[in-house]
Design an enzyme around this catalytic site. Structure first.
Site, PDB file in Angstrom:
ATOM      1  N   ARG A 162      49.835  41.730  34.746  1.00  0.00           N
ATOM      2  CA  ARG A 162      49.671  42.649  35.888  1.00  0.00           C
ATOM      3  C   ARG A 162      51.016  43.154  36.390  1.00  0.00           C
ATOM      4  NH1 ARG A 162      45.182  41.702  34.363  1.00  0.00           N
ATOM      5  NH2 ARG A 162      43.262  41.609  35.622  1.00  0.00           N
ATOM      6  N   SER A 237      40.309  42.226  41.775  1.00  0.00           N
ATOM      7  CA  SER A 237      41.000  40.990  42.159  1.00  0.00           C
ATOM      8  C   SER A 237      42.048  41.308  43.217  1.00  0.00           C
ATOM      9  CB  SER A 237      41.733  40.385  40.968  1.00  0.00           C
ATOM     10  OG  SER A 237      40.847  40.144  39.915  1.00  0.00           O
ATOM     11  N   GLU A 333      47.661  40.985  44.202  1.00  0.00           N
ATOM     12  CA  GLU A 333      47.741  41.877  43.050  1.00  0.00           C
ATOM     13  C   GLU A 333      47.733  43.318  43.524  1.00  0.00           C
ATOM     14  OE1 GLU A 333      44.700  43.631  40.399  1.00  0.00           O
ATOM     15  OE2 GLU A 333      44.867  41.704  39.389  1.00  0.00           O
TER      16      GLU A 333
HETATM   17  N1  EPU Z   1      36.154  30.977  39.307  1.00  0.00           N
HETATM   18  C1  EPU Z   1      35.649  30.159  40.293  1.00  0.00           C
HETATM   19  N2  EPU Z   1      35.191  30.753  41.443  1.00  0.00           N
HETATM   20  C2  EPU Z   1      35.207  32.098  41.624  1.00  0.00           C
HETATM   21  C3  EPU Z   1      35.732  32.922  40.622  1.00  0.00           C
HETATM   22  C4  EPU Z   1      36.213  32.328  39.449  1.00  0.00           C
HETATM   23  O1  EPU Z   1      35.602  28.944  40.166  1.00  0.00           O
HETATM   24  O2  EPU Z   1      34.749  32.559  42.682  1.00  0.00           O
HETATM   25  C5  EPU Z   1      36.576  30.356  38.031  1.00  0.00           C
HETATM   26  C6  EPU Z   1      35.565  30.714  36.940  1.00  0.00           C
HETATM   27  O3  EPU Z   1      34.541  29.778  36.877  1.00  0.00           O
HETATM   28  C7  EPU Z   1      36.396  30.685  35.684  1.00  0.00           C
HETATM   29  C8  EPU Z   1      37.782  31.084  36.174  1.00  0.00           C
HETATM   30  O4  EPU Z   1      37.789  30.939  37.589  1.00  0.00           O
HETATM   31  O5  EPU Z   1      36.473  29.405  35.153  1.00  0.00           O
HETATM   32  C9  EPU Z   1      38.158  32.495  35.772  1.00  0.00           C
HETATM   33  O6  EPU Z   1      37.218  33.406  36.322  1.00  0.00           O
HETATM   34  P1  EPU Z   1      36.924  34.839  35.662  1.00  0.00           P
HETATM   35  O7  EPU Z   1      36.716  34.721  34.200  1.00  0.00           O
HETATM   36  O8  EPU Z   1      35.881  35.511  36.485  1.00  0.00           O
HETATM   37  O9  EPU Z   1      38.277  35.633  35.756  1.00  0.00           O
HETATM   38  P2  EPU Z   1      39.445  35.647  36.815  1.00  0.00           P
HETATM   39  O10 EPU Z   1      40.587  34.877  36.274  1.00  0.00           O
HETATM   40  O11 EPU Z   1      38.929  35.269  38.160  1.00  0.00           O
HETATM   41  C10 EPU Z   1      40.596  37.737  35.731  1.00  0.00           C
HETATM   42  C11 EPU Z   1      41.114  39.060  36.179  1.00  0.00           C
HETATM   43  C12 EPU Z   1      39.973  40.050  36.359  1.00  0.00           C
HETATM   44  C13 EPU Z   1      39.252  40.191  35.039  1.00  0.00           C
HETATM   45  C14 EPU Z   1      38.740  38.793  34.605  1.00  0.00           C
HETATM   46  C15 EPU Z   1      38.110  38.810  33.258  1.00  0.00           C
HETATM   47  C16 EPU Z   1      43.148  38.572  37.416  1.00  0.00           C
HETATM   48  C17 EPU Z   1      43.805  38.515  38.756  1.00  0.00           C
HETATM   49  N3  EPU Z   1      41.865  38.921  37.418  1.00  0.00           N
HETATM   50  O12 EPU Z   1      39.821  37.204  36.800  1.00  0.00           O
HETATM   51  O13 EPU Z   1      40.552  41.308  36.674  1.00  0.00           O
HETATM   52  O14 EPU Z   1      38.149  41.082  35.138  1.00  0.00           O
HETATM   53  O15 EPU Z   1      39.860  37.875  34.543  1.00  0.00           O
HETATM   54  O16 EPU Z   1      39.082  38.994  32.278  1.00  0.00           O
HETATM   55  O17 EPU Z   1      43.800  38.323  36.405  1.00  0.00           O
HETATM   56  C18 EPU Z   1      41.185  42.800  38.430  1.00  0.00           C
HETATM   57  O18 EPU Z   1      42.343  42.638  38.060  1.00  0.00           O
HETATM   58  O19 EPU Z   1      40.890  43.547  39.398  1.00  0.00           O
HETATM   59  C19 EPU Z   1      40.118  42.054  37.759  1.00  0.00           C
HETATM   60  C20 EPU Z   1      38.849  42.080  38.182  1.00  0.00           C
END
Ligand code: EPU
Length: 337
Positions: A162, A237, A333
Site C-alpha cells: 500500500r 480498509s 491506510e
Molecule cells: N479478520 C478478523 N476480523 C475481521 C476482519 C478480518 O478476525 O473483522 C481476520 C480474518 O479472519 C482473516 C484475516 O483477518 O484471518 C485477514 O482478513 P481478510 O482476508 O478479510 O483481509 P484483510 O487483511 O483484513 C486485506 C486488504 C483488503 C483486501 C483483503 C483481501 C489491507 C489493509 N486490506 O484485508 O483490502 O481486500 O486483504 O486481499 O491490506 C482495502 O485496501 O481497502 C481492502 C479492502
C-alpha cells in the site's frame, strides 16, 4: 474551463463526507489539465481521483482538480501478452471488467476495488494475493510545477505494501494521467490460493477456472464482507495491516495464540488489523452515524450524515485501544485531510 466555487465534495468521496472545495474543476482533456495548472501557479492544487481512499475532516482550501480523463487503448500486443493503457479517470472496476471481456488476465483478483485507474498506483492497490505492481508497466504524469510529462517505469515507483513514490518523494508534485498494464492473453497465471477464492470456486463446482470465474468469485467474496460505498459510505480498509518484528511477534503470539498471521521476509510478520480491532471489541459497533462494519472490522463506515471528524475520532479511539491492549500501532491506510 468552468471553475466552480465552494463546491460540495459529497459525491466525490466514497465516505460521502459533505466537505467543500474552495475551487473545483473537472478536467476531461490533457490540454485543459495543463492549461489550468499553468494559469493557477499561485493557487494550491489538490488532485482528486475516485475519492475512494480519502477522509475529509475539513474543507479543502485549494483548487480541487477532479481527474476525469477517459479512454482505454492497446499499446502493444503479441500472441501471449498485451500492454493496455487506461486514462486516469477510468473507473477501476469497469477497467477490470473491460479486460476480462477481452480475456486479458492479471487483474481479475483486483475486481470491485473502488476508485479510479489513476490513483491505483499511488497506494499500489491489492487484494487476494495480487498487487497492482504485479501488472504495472509504467504511468505518465504531468508536473504540477512546469506541466512537463514524465514517464514513471515500474522500477521508478518504489512499490511496497500500500505504498509508492507517489505517497512519498513525489507527493503533491504530479498528476497521473494514464497507466499502462502488462496483461496475459492466453496462458493466464491464475492466483486462486489466497483467502476464500478456491473455496468459492469449489462451491460453484468450477474445476478449470477462467479469469471471469476468478473475478466473479472475488466479487462474491467482497460483496459478502465489504459494504458497497453506494449504499454505506466507506473507504475500504481504513488501516494498514501492521508489520511487526520477529521479537515483537514472539511476545505477541505468546499472549494471543489464535491470531492469524502472515510471515514476511526478513523475520517480520503481518498481523490482520481487522482481527485486532475485532478483539478490541469494535466490530459492528455504531457510534451515532459512524461505526465499524459488522463483517469486516477494518472498514469504518458512514451511515449517513457522519462528519469526517467523527470518523477520525473513532479511528483515533480504535488506535488508542489497540495500542494499549496489544502494544501495536495501527497506521491509517486512507489519506486523512
Ligand atoms: N479478520 C478478523 N476480523 C475481521 C476482519 C478480518 O478476525 O473483522 C481476520 C480474518 O479472519 C482473516 C484475516 O483477518 O484471518 C485477514 O482478513 P481478510 O482476508 O478479510 O483481509 P484483510 O487483511 O483484513 C486485506 C486488504 C483488503 C483486501 C483483503 C483481501 C489491507 C489493509 N486490506 O484485508 O483490502 O481486500 O486483504 O486481499 O491490506 C482495502 O485496501 O481497502 C481492502 C479492502
Amino acid at each position: 474551463m468552468k471553475i466552480e466555487e465552494n463546491k460540495s465534495l459529497k459525491n466525490y468521496n466514497t465516505f460521502g463526507i459533505d466537505a467543500k472545495a474552495k475551487l473545483f474543476a473537472s478536467v476531461t482533456t490533457i490540454d485543459s489539465l495543463k492549461n489550468i495548472l499553468k494559469t493557477n501557479t499561485e493557487t494550491d492544487i489538490f488532485v482528486l481521483g475516485g475519492g475512494s481512499n480519502l477522509l475529509l475532516t475539513k474543507d479543502i482550501n485549494a483548487l480541487v482538480l477532479h481527474i476525469n480523463l477517459k479512454g482505454i487503448k492497446i499499446i502493444e500486443e503479441t500472441d501471449e501478452a498485451v500492454i493496455v493503457e487506461a486514462m486516469a479517470g477510468e473507473n477501476w472496476h469497469e477497467f477490470v471488467l473491460h479486460c476480462i471481456e477481452n480475456d486479458y488476465g492479471g487483474i481479475e483478483n483486483l475486481s470491485l476495488i473502488p476508485g479510479n485507474v489513476g490513483t491505483a498506483p499511488i497506494q499500489n492497490i491489492g487484494a487476494y494475493g495480487v498487487e497492482l505492481k504485479d501488472v504495472f508497466e509504467s504511468c505518465k504524469a504531468i508536473s504540477i510545477n512546469n506541466q512537463t510529462t514524465k514517464t514513471f517505469r515500474k522500477e521508478d515507483c518504489n512499490f511496497g505494501y500500500r505504498n509508492s513514490i507517489f505517497k512519498n518523494e513525489t507527493k503533491g508534485k504530479y498528476v497521473i494521467i494514464s497507466v499502462r498494464f502488462r496483461l496475459t492473453k492466453n496462458k493466464h497465471l491464475l492466483k486462486t490460493s489466497y483467502g476464500a477464492i478456491a473455496k468459492k470456486l469449489e462451491e460453484n463446482h468450477i474445476v478449470n477456472p477462467t479469469i471471469k470465474d476468478v473475478s466473479e468469485a472475488v466479487i462474491a467474496i467482497r460483496n459478502s464482507k465489504l459494504p458497497n460505498p453506494e449504499e454505506i459510505g466507506n473507504s475500504g480498509s481504513f488501516f494498514k495491516n501492521p508489520i511487526i518484528s520477529g521479537k515483537e511477534f514472539n511476545r505477541f503470539i505468546a499472549k494471543n495464540p489464535t491470531v492469524p498471521f502472515y510471515k514476511l521476509p526478513e523475520n517480520t510478520y503481518k498481523i490482520p488489523a481487522g482481527w485486532l480491532i475485532e478483539k478490541a471489541g469494535f466490530k459492528g459497533k455504531r457510534f451515532g452515524d459512524t461505526g465499524v462494519h459488522k463483517n469486516q472490522a477494518l472498514v469504518l463506515v458512514n451511515y449517513g450524515n457522519a462528519t469526517g471528524n467523527e470518523i477520525w475520532e473513532l479511528a483515533k479511539t480504535i488506535q488508542k485501544t489497540v495500542q494499549s491492549k496489544f502494544d501495536i500501532f495501527l497506521e491509517p491506510e486512507v489519506n486523512v485531510i
